[in-house]
Write a protein that holds these residues in place. Sequence first.
Motif, short mmCIF file in Angstrom:
data_model
loop_
_atom_site.label_atom_id
_atom_site.label_comp_id
_atom_site.label_asym_id
_atom_site.label_seq_id
_atom_site.Cartn_x
_atom_site.Cartn_y
_atom_site.Cartn_z
N MET A 1 0.84 -1.17 0.00
CA MET A 1 0.00 0.00 0.00
C MET A 1 0.88 1.24 0.00
SD MET A 1 -2.99 0.76 2.64
CE MET A 1 -4.00 2.17 2.52
N VAL A 2 0.55 2.18 -0.82
CA VAL A 2 1.28 3.44 -0.90
C VAL A 2 0.36 4.53 -0.39
CG1 VAL A 2 2.43 5.06 -2.45
CG2 VAL A 2 2.64 2.62 -2.86
N SER A 3 0.86 5.35 0.51
CA SER A 3 0.06 6.39 1.15
C SER A 3 -0.43 7.44 0.16
CB SER A 3 0.91 7.08 2.22
OG SER A 3 0.28 8.24 2.69
N LYS A 4 -1.56 8.05 0.47
CA LYS A 4 -2.10 9.12 -0.37
C LYS A 4 -1.19 10.34 -0.38
CE LYS A 4 -6.96 7.98 -0.28
NZ LYS A 4 -8.31 8.47 0.02
N ALA A 5 -0.27 10.41 0.57
CA ALA A 5 0.68 11.53 0.60
C ALA A 5 1.62 11.48 -0.60
CB ALA A 5 1.48 11.49 1.90
N GLY A 7 0.76 10.85 -3.73
CA GLY A 7 0.13 11.49 -4.88
C GLY A 7 -1.24 10.91 -5.16
N ASN A 8 -1.76 11.23 -6.32
CA ASN A 8 -3.08 10.70 -6.66
C ASN A 8 -2.98 9.21 -7.02
OD1 ASN A 8 -2.18 10.53 -9.31
ND2 ASN A 8 -3.15 12.43 -9.94
N ALA A 9 -4.10 8.61 -7.38
CA ALA A 9 -4.15 7.16 -7.62
C ALA A 9 -3.19 6.72 -8.72
CB ALA A 9 -5.57 6.73 -7.95
N VAL A 10 -3.08 7.51 -9.77
CA VAL A 10 -2.20 7.16 -10.88
C VAL A 10 -0.74 7.13 -10.42
CG1 VAL A 10 -1.36 7.89 -13.14
CG2 VAL A 10 -3.79 8.07 -12.60
N VAL A 11 -0.34 8.13 -9.66
CA VAL A 11 1.04 8.21 -9.16
C VAL A 11 1.31 7.09 -8.17
CG1 VAL A 11 2.65 9.65 -7.86
CG2 VAL A 11 1.16 10.69 -9.57
N ASN A 13 -0.12 4.15 -7.95
CA ASN A 13 -0.03 2.87 -8.66
C ASN A 13 1.29 2.75 -9.42
OD1 ASN A 13 -2.44 1.71 -7.83
ND2 ASN A 13 -3.60 2.80 -9.40
N ARG A 14 1.75 3.85 -10.00
CA ARG A 14 3.03 3.82 -10.71
C ARG A 14 4.17 3.51 -9.75
NH1 ARG A 14 3.61 8.97 -12.76
NH2 ARG A 14 2.09 8.43 -14.34
N VAL A 15 4.17 4.15 -8.58
CA VAL A 15 5.21 3.89 -7.57
C VAL A 15 5.13 2.45 -7.10
CG1 VAL A 15 5.97 4.48 -5.24
CG2 VAL A 15 5.40 6.30 -6.85
N ARG A 16 3.92 1.96 -6.86
CA ARG A 16 3.73 0.57 -6.42
C ARG A 16 4.28 -0.41 -7.45
NH1 ARG A 16 -1.61 0.61 -5.94
NH2 ARG A 16 -1.48 1.50 -3.86
N ARG A 17 3.98 -0.19 -8.71
CA ARG A 17 4.47 -1.09 -9.77
C ARG A 17 5.98 -1.04 -9.88
NH1 ARG A 17 0.16 1.26 -12.66
NH2 ARG A 17 1.66 2.52 -13.78
N ARG A 18 6.56 0.15 -9.79
CA ARG A 18 8.02 0.27 -9.90
C ARG A 18 8.71 -0.42 -8.74
NH1 ARG A 18 8.63 6.44 -10.44
NH2 ARG A 18 10.84 6.03 -10.49
N LEU A 19 8.19 -0.24 -7.51
CA LEU A 19 8.80 -0.90 -6.36
C LEU A 19 8.64 -2.42 -6.44
CD1 LEU A 19 7.79 1.52 -3.48
CD2 LEU A 19 10.10 1.03 -4.31
N ARG A 20 7.50 -2.88 -6.89
CA ARG A 20 7.28 -4.32 -7.03
C ARG A 20 8.27 -4.91 -8.03
NH1 ARG A 20 1.88 -4.87 -8.97
NH2 ARG A 20 1.27 -4.02 -6.97
N HIS A 21 8.50 -4.21 -9.11
CA HIS A 21 9.47 -4.68 -10.12
C HIS A 21 10.89 -4.69 -9.54
CE1 HIS A 21 11.35 -5.28 -13.98
NE2 HIS A 21 12.15 -4.26 -13.72
N LEU A 22 11.25 -3.66 -8.79
CA LEU A 22 12.60 -3.58 -8.24
C LEU A 22 12.85 -4.63 -7.16
CD1 LEU A 22 12.89 0.29 -8.06
CD2 LEU A 22 14.22 -1.22 -9.53
N PRO A 42 6.70 10.48 -0.01
CA PRO A 42 6.24 11.32 -1.12
C PRO A 42 7.29 11.59 -2.19
CG PRO A 42 5.38 12.17 0.92
CD PRO A 42 6.34 11.06 1.28
N ALA A 43 8.56 11.61 -1.83
CA ALA A 43 9.62 11.86 -2.80
C ALA A 43 9.73 10.73 -3.83
CB ALA A 43 10.96 12.04 -2.09
N ALA A 44 9.17 9.56 -3.53
CA ALA A 44 9.21 8.43 -4.46
C ALA A 44 8.45 8.73 -5.74
CB ALA A 44 8.64 7.18 -3.80
N ALA A 45 7.51 9.67 -5.68
CA ALA A 45 6.72 10.01 -6.87
C ALA A 45 7.59 10.65 -7.94
CB ALA A 45 5.58 10.94 -6.50
#
Length: 65
Positions: A1-5, A7-11, A13-22, A42-45
């Motif tokens: 789970m990535v906090s709402k801090a 970004g929005n849902a698109v951001v 999900n993008r961070v979640r996918r990138r971390l899952r891949h890494l 938040p800087a992960a966005a």
Amino acid sequence: MVSKAVGNAVVRNRVRRRLRHLIREHLAVLPDSGVLVVRALPAAAEADSSLLGEDLAHCLRRVLR
């Protein structure tokens, strides 16, 4: 789970996918038992994949000591 801090849902999900891949690159060195929680700040966005990968590797080295 990535906090709402982060970004929005698109951001988020993008961070979640990138971390899952890494994290796939590091599965072999992780113990079979236990739970690993990765918290995206938040800087992960705005971080590129290489920076996220370096930070993840650094954190995993610290945890596995």
